[in-house]
Design a protein around this motif. Sequence first.
Motif, PDB file in Angstrom:
ATOM      1  N   LYS A  18      -0.091 -33.714  28.789  1.00 21.17           N
ATOM      2  CA  LYS A  18      -1.012 -32.685  28.579  1.00 21.17           C
ATOM      3  C   LYS A  18      -1.626 -33.029  27.252  1.00 21.17           C
ATOM      4  O   LYS A  18      -1.098 -33.356  26.063  1.00 21.17           O
ATOM      5  N   PHE A  20      -4.173 -32.141  23.916  1.00 22.82           N
ATOM      6  CA  PHE A  20      -5.187 -31.244  23.081  1.00 22.82           C
ATOM      7  C   PHE A  20      -6.213 -31.994  22.339  1.00 22.82           C
ATOM      8  O   PHE A  20      -5.620 -32.845  21.568  1.00 22.82           O
ATOM      9  N   TYR A  64     -10.409 -29.696  33.076  1.00 22.59           N
ATOM     10  CA  TYR A  64     -10.351 -29.722  31.663  1.00 22.59           C
ATOM     11  C   TYR A  64     -10.255 -28.004  31.548  1.00 22.59           C
ATOM     12  O   TYR A  64     -10.686 -27.193  32.344  1.00 22.59           O
ATOM     13  N   SER A  75     -11.022 -25.508  21.086  1.00 24.74           N
ATOM     14  CA  SER A  75      -9.910 -26.745  21.860  1.00 24.74           C
ATOM     15  C   SER A  75     -10.149 -27.022  22.949  1.00 24.74           C
ATOM     16  O   SER A  75     -10.627 -26.437  23.927  1.00 24.74           O
ATOM     17  N   ILE A  77      -8.418 -29.080  26.258  1.00 23.98           N
ATOM     18  CA  ILE A  77      -7.393 -29.144  26.607  1.00 23.98           C
ATOM     19  C   ILE A  77      -7.556 -29.879  28.204  1.00 23.98           C
ATOM     20  O   ILE A  77      -8.157 -29.726  29.059  1.00 23.98           O
ATOM     21  N   GLU A  79      -4.880 -30.769  31.085  1.00 21.55           N
ATOM     22  CA  GLU A  79      -3.684 -30.286  31.550  1.00 21.55           C
ATOM     23  C   GLU A  79      -2.566 -31.345  31.994  1.00 21.55           C
ATOM     24  O   GLU A  79      -1.596 -31.317  31.632  1.00 21.55           O
TER      25      GLU A  79
END
Lengths: 113, 110
Positions: A18, A20, A64, A75, A77, A79
């Motif tokens: 994951k 960020f 995303y 942000s 992300i 996953e």
Amino acid sequence: DVKVTQSSRYLVKRTGEKVFLECVQDMDHENMFWYRQDPGLGLRLIYFSYDVKMKEKGDIPEGYSVSREKKERFSLILESASTNQTSMYLCASMPGASSYEQYFGPGTRLTVT
Amino acid sequence: LAKTTQPISMDSYEGQEVNITCSHNNIATNDYITWYQQFPSQGPRFIIQGYKTKVTNEVASLFIPADRKSSTLSLPRVSLSDTAVYYCLVAGEYGNKLVFGAGTILRVKS
């Protein structure tokens, strides 16, 4: 001076992790964007947000997600990172509807191995 | 979405005027046209924005014909430091029509 900062310039992650990516702007702009840039494809919009907690899909949102809990922070992300998400990621912010001048951050070059 | 089309690359010499044209056939009534410049390893930088006719600022001019289906970025008297990729972008309300083209690589030679 206007400023958009991104949390990392270079990032290496493994498949399935994951990830960020953080973006912060100090201009009190309403709109924020995430793009990815790949050779020969230009910039492609992933997601954008026009207000806190609001988000809209761009051209390539698959794989995303985004979060905007505060006005200044947006942000991105991943996953479960995959090798096809290896790319340059660019964040931008833009004032309200009367101006379409986007301010870009320096970019994060993400490599997924 | 208003897809944009630009030439892939252009070459010029220092001191010349450079015109880069962008086609955006499906531009909507409320869309604006913006141009950006990008150097390697940097994010794009805004150059100019326009809706119709002509807009000029300290670095460039933007010409938009009446039908708005194309636009031309004009860079007067280019220098080596103008070597970059130039993007045409059609922008609509709230960014939901933001479409970057593939960009034009401009090479300025001495």
